[in-house]
Design a protein around this motif. Structure first.
Motif, PDB file in Angstrom:
ATOM      1  N   VAL A 140      12.195 -40.417 -43.484  1.00 34.55           N
ATOM      2  CA  VAL A 140      11.531 -39.272 -42.851  1.00 34.55           C
ATOM      3  C   VAL A 140      12.282 -37.970 -43.160  1.00 34.55           C
ATOM      4  O   VAL A 140      11.685 -36.959 -43.529  1.00 34.55           O
ATOM      5  N   ILE A 141      13.612 -38.007 -43.027  1.00 31.62           N
ATOM      6  CA  ILE A 141      14.390 -36.785 -43.299  1.00 31.62           C
ATOM      7  C   ILE A 141      14.297 -36.428 -44.783  1.00 31.62           C
ATOM      8  O   ILE A 141      14.134 -35.262 -45.153  1.00 31.62           O
ATOM      9  N   GLY A 142      14.389 -37.451 -45.646  1.00 31.69           N
ATOM     10  CA  GLY A 142      14.278 -37.205 -47.090  1.00 31.69           C
ATOM     11  C   GLY A 142      12.968 -36.511 -47.409  1.00 31.69           C
ATOM     12  O   GLY A 142      12.925 -35.518 -48.145  1.00 31.69           O
ATOM     13  N   GLU A 143      11.897 -37.027 -46.822  1.00 31.13           N
ATOM     14  CA  GLU A 143      10.564 -36.435 -47.030  1.00 31.13           C
ATOM     15  C   GLU A 143      10.512 -34.992 -46.493  1.00 31.13           C
ATOM     16  O   GLU A 143       9.987 -34.090 -47.138  1.00 31.13           O
ATOM     17  N   LEU A 144      11.094 -34.834 -45.291  1.00 31.88           N
ATOM     18  CA  LEU A 144      11.051 -33.524 -44.630  1.00 31.88           C
ATOM     19  C   LEU A 144      11.717 -32.447 -45.488  1.00 31.88           C
ATOM     20  O   LEU A 144      11.213 -31.334 -45.599  1.00 31.88           O
ATOM     21  N   ILE A 145      12.853 -32.790 -46.096  1.00 29.20           N
ATOM     22  CA  ILE A 145      13.536 -31.770 -46.891  1.00 29.20           C
ATOM     23  C   ILE A 145      13.101 -31.815 -48.360  1.00 29.20           C
ATOM     24  O   ILE A 145      13.695 -31.164 -49.212  1.00 29.20           O
ATOM     25  N   GLY A 146      12.044 -32.562 -48.623  1.00 28.26           N
ATOM     26  CA  GLY A 146      11.384 -32.476 -49.926  1.00 28.26           C
ATOM     27  C   GLY A 146      12.025 -33.275 -51.037  1.00 28.26           C
ATOM     28  O   GLY A 146      11.706 -33.064 -52.212  1.00 28.26           O
ATOM     29  N   LEU A 147      12.928 -34.212 -50.701  1.00 28.56           N
ATOM     30  CA  LEU A 147      13.579 -34.998 -51.764  1.00 28.56           C
ATOM     31  C   LEU A 147      12.617 -36.039 -52.317  1.00 28.56           C
ATOM     32  O   LEU A 147      11.782 -36.572 -51.582  1.00 28.56           O
ATOM     33  N   GLU A 148      12.778 -36.357 -53.590  1.00 29.04           N
ATOM     34  CA  GLU A 148      12.009 -37.454 -54.177  1.00 29.04           C
ATOM     35  C   GLU A 148      12.398 -38.750 -53.472  1.00 29.04           C
ATOM     36  O   GLU A 148      13.573 -38.916 -53.096  1.00 29.04           O
ATOM     37  N   PRO A 149      11.452 -39.712 -53.312  1.00 30.97           N
ATOM     38  CA  PRO A 149      11.778 -40.971 -52.610  1.00 30.97           C
ATOM     39  C   PRO A 149      13.015 -41.677 -53.160  1.00 30.97           C
ATOM     40  O   PRO A 149      13.771 -42.284 -52.415  1.00 30.97           O
TER      41      PRO A 149
END
Ligand code: HEM
Length: 396
Positions: free
Chosen positions: A141-150
């Motif tokens: 969720v945090i990765g997605e929130l800050i726009g990082l690739e999966p």
């Protein structure tokens, strides 16, 4: 030996609430080890301090997270380490990008992540639920929130661990270099996200932050970077521990589990009571700007203070029969997310992750039993299982 209580002693870590009760009765404001912090233990005193940022300042965090050996650390300059008026300006700018529309967008993704993660949990065998569930969900969720690739989501935990260990001293040179490397690596990846969203805005938080304006003013590049570092640090470990505590109660209280299985609409009540009983953030640091007094105890200027949310949440004057876990309590207790101007920006997201994560788990499994002894993390401020062996039993 200082003769003070050591809040990091293993016996205190395992059962902190009896120690807090003793402090509330006999020494409601006192100095403890490690570090000689002044702890504030009574509910009303904790709230009073949260409401008084002029005296109980957040600026101590900046000094602690930017030691000379590190030099550069975007997290240290984030709004959580600032007082008004700087804090007010930054908070107003990011508030809008963090509103209900952003949450609604994330809800779909949280469910997708939870379903994929829960589908991979093996049934009927001992599994470390930190590895299998409580860590991967918030990390995605945090990765997605800050726009990082999966493919980069799995790095979030190491980055956050390194960033939160900065204030721990002493550090040997090898460890210091690892932390410096993490700051460089995280900053490079986040700068790449910012550049991509500048070129091609999407419907996501980072694009919203790039466009945020208040009175014609926007966030500067360094401020954007600091905010992304803050989300990583503030939103990961905390939610991991919330999910870990939820699992502990599901295992320890079959009666509670039965009620939740029969009526999933009770999940938010369950999560609220877990947040009261076992707040993942046990203590919040402040630095006094002037001499002050709480519960008749004088606290000097320049004192490093810890507001013990863990103790405030067990204060009988505020929560009758505070030592019993009772999800039928009325009224929401927001103290697990702080109070006042720094109130947690991610509280709705954390609640959403817990509600959806548990809902998906209960759809697949009927009960959970302990698979071995739990290991606690080692921190004064954040409390939760570092290792949580669980056996998940599939529905018949
Ligand atoms: C601030 C707790 C999850 C973002 C805070 C504070 C607490 C807290 C106690 C107040 C800090 C202070 O007064 O100095 C928690 C808990 C969580 C959680 C218990 C999970 C169960 C999250 C998530 C995010 C987040 C998921 C974002 C994705 C923030 C931010 C602040 C903050 C940005 C700083 C607000 C400010 O300085 O104005 N959190 N948090 N938190 N939290 Fe959370």
């Amino acid at each position: 030996m200082s003769g003070r209580i050591n809040l990091l002693a293993p016996e205190v870590r395992a059962h902190p609430y009896a120690v807090y009760a003793e402090l509330r009765r006999n020494a409601p404001v006192c100095q403890v080890d490690p570090g000689g912090y002044w702890v504030v233990t009574r509910h009303d005193d904790v709230v009073a301090a949260f409401k008084n940022p002029q005296i109980f300042s957040n600026t101590g965090m900046r000094v602690a997270t930017k030691p000379e050996w590190l030099g550069h650390n975007p997290f240290a300059d984030s709004m959580i380490g600032q007082d008004p008026p700087n804090h007010t300006r930054l908070r107003t700018l990011v508030n809008r990008a963090f509103g209900p529309a952003a949450l609604a967008r994330l809800e779909v993704r949280v469910r997708q992540f939870a379903e994929a993660i829960v589908a991979r949990i093996p049934e009927g065998q001992v599994v470390d639920f930190v590895d299998a569930f409580t860590l991967p969900l918030p990390a995605s969720v945090i990765g997605e929130l800050i726009g990082l690739e999966p493919s980069l989501h799995a790095r979030c935990k190491r980055w956050a661990d390194d960033l939160t260990s900065i204030s721990a001293n002493p550090q040997d040179e090898k460890r210091r270099e690892e932390i410096r490397a993490t700051v460089r690596e995280a900053e490079t990846e986040m700068a790449a996200v910012l550049a991509r969203r500048r070129r091609e805005p999407r419907e996501d938080l980072v694009s919203d932050l790039l466009q945020a304006r208040v009175d014609g003013e926007s966030l500067g590049d360094a401020e954007l970077m600091s905010f992304m570092f803050l989300l990583l640090v503030a939103g990961l470990e905390t939610t991991i521990h919330l999910l870990g505590h939820c699992m502990r109660f599901l295992m320890a209280r079959p009666d509670v589990l039965e009620r939740l299985r029969a009526d999933r609409s009770l999940l938010p009540r369950f999560v609220e009571e877990v947040l009261r009983y076992e707040p993942p953030v046990q203590a919040i640091a402040r630095l006094t700007t002037a001499e002050t007094e709480l519960s008749g105890v004088r606290i000097p200027a320049g004192a490093r203070v810890m507001l013990l949310i863990g103790s405030a949440n067990h204060d009988d004057t505020r929560f009758p029969d505070a030592e019993s876990f009772n999800m039928d309590r009325e009224g929401v207790n927001n103290l697990p997310f702080g109070h006042g101007i720094h109130f947690c920006l991610g509280a709705p997201l954390a609640r959403l992750e817990a509600r959806i994560g548990l809902d998906v788990l209960l759809s697949r499994f009927s009960r959970f039993t302990s698979g071995g002894p739990l290991e606690w993390n080692h921190s004064f401020t954040v409390r939760g299982p570092r290792v949580l062996p669980v056996v998940a039993h599939a529905k018949p």
